[in-house]
Motif scaffolding. Structure first.
Motif: not given
Length: 387
Positions: A187, A190, A277, A280, A321, A323, A353, A356, A375-377
């Motif tokens: 992923r 980030y 990070n 989450w 960082i 999610s 932001e 994903p 969803e947002r990171t």
């Protein structure tokens, strides 16, 4: 070292038991071959009996898939909850149950990591990468074999392929090679946040700490961005070795120091940018890889926020960082994170932001699609005191 005993061809046998996830050794063990049915195998495993496979390796994989289909079919009969948090937890419980059952199929490894089964792959390099080059068995008193579950062995082989091939990271223009048991940067959204976020105002060549470095990917990005010095820490010895190897491969070993530490570098000091990070999702990990996702009681997150201010220079920033999936499925209250930030004496300088890009975010068959699609990171830029 835990051992397992059984009778085979009229003679007593003993072997070592190995489980990376800490699964207990089976109470009883029987030898099986290609003629066993999936239903019979499932009944034996549910009774607490481990199944030592002596047949064709490909057929063992077929049996594994057949049992998994039966388990998933039974799970599908349970009506789903309307609560996303309960759906998430129910899926976790179901996956854990399936993993425990499927782990009942056992494969014998020789001291040199070879598998003496028909059509078995050459897993020696993969097992040496995961378990160490010295071998997994060897003493005559346990017959030289080590028993591992088939799912674990398949995971070891898959992890080695990721390690061998590497993962292309656009922000680096290079590949990162994850190690077994170290969270891979599949992923990558980030990573782009860290690559693009501005340095703190008035700081051109910062001293940067990368907390929980994993593969070292963020440390590499930060070094490439022009950080004067990068210190990358991780509590996992495998991650420390993995990060050091990646940074050496990228020609950055002279600019990044990798250290085994529980969050903060042991020699203290302060940094202009502290990047973290953390896992989450509040919850208990069930494997080494899941430690990169699940944080029991949000312990890592709380420690990072609570201790960040004392590790920042006057103009320094902490880059958190995270999610927001935990908020979307109800495992973290909507205002809980901001309340913790304020409670730690920190101020939000800004946020960045992204959405994903992993496949599950677009999978409308996923029970959590409604949450994953939103969803947002977020990269939270935090300073000590009022901004």
């Amino acid at each position: 070292m835990t051992t397992v005993s059984w009778s085979e061809n009229g003679a007593p046998r003993t072997a070592r038991w190995r489980s990376e996830n800490g699964a207990p050794a089976p109470r009883d063990l029987v030898v099986i071959t290609d003629d066993i049915s999936a239903d019979k195998a499932l009944r034996l495993i549910r009774s607490g009996t481990g199944l030592l496979w002596r047949g064709d390796f490909h057929n063992a994989r077929q049996l594994l898939r057949a049992i998994d289909r039966r388990l998933q079919k039974r799970e599908s009969r349970t009506p789903p909850s309307a609560d996303p948090g309960e759906v998430f937890l129910a899926n976790r419980r179901a996956r854990a149950h399936r993993a425990a059952i499927l782990g009942g199929i056992l494969i014998p490894l020789q001291p040199d990591h070879s598998i003496r089964l028909r059509r078995a792959p050459d897993a020696r390099d993969a097992c040496a990468h995961a378990y160490g080059p010295e071998g997994v068995g060897g003493d005559d008193d346990v017959g030289g074999e080590t028993l591992v579950s088939l799912p674990e062995l398949l995971g070891v082989i898959s992890a080695y392929e990721w390690h061998r091939m590497g993962i292309e990271v656009a922000a680096l223009g290079a590949r990162i090679h994850p190690a077994h048991g170290v969270f891979a940067p599949t992923r990558d959204e980030y990573i782009d946040l860290v690559a693009d976020a501005p340095w703190p105002r008035g700081v051109d060549q910062p001293v940067v700490w990368d907390i929980g470095t994993g593969t070292g990917v963020l440390a590499a990005v930060l070094a490439r961005r022009g950080a004067r010095e990068v210190v990358a820490t991780d509590i996992n010895p495998r991650a420390v070795r993995c990060a050091a190897e990646n940074l050496d491969r990228l020609g950055l070993a002279d600019r990044v120091r990798v250290a085994e530490a529980d969050l903060w570098p042991a020699d203290g000091g302060r940094a202009d940018v502290v990047v973290c990070n953390p896992p989450w999702i509040p919850g208990r990990p069930t494997s080494a890889l899941e430690r990169g996702i699940y944080d029991p009681g949000s312990g890592v997150l709380n420690r990072f926020l609570g201790e960040l201010a004392e590790h920042l220079t006057p103009r320094g920033e902490g880059w958190l960082i995270l999610s927001d999936l935990a908020e979307l499925i109800g495992l973290r209250a909507p205002d809980e994170l901001t309340d913790r930030i304020v409670g730690a004496g920190l101020a939000v300088v800004g946020t960045h932001e992204t959405t994903p890009r992993h496949p599950r975010a677009a999978d409308d068959a996923d029970p959590l699609h409604a949450a994953r699609s939103r969803e947002r990171t977020v990269l939270w830029r935090l300073s000590a005191g009022a901004s």
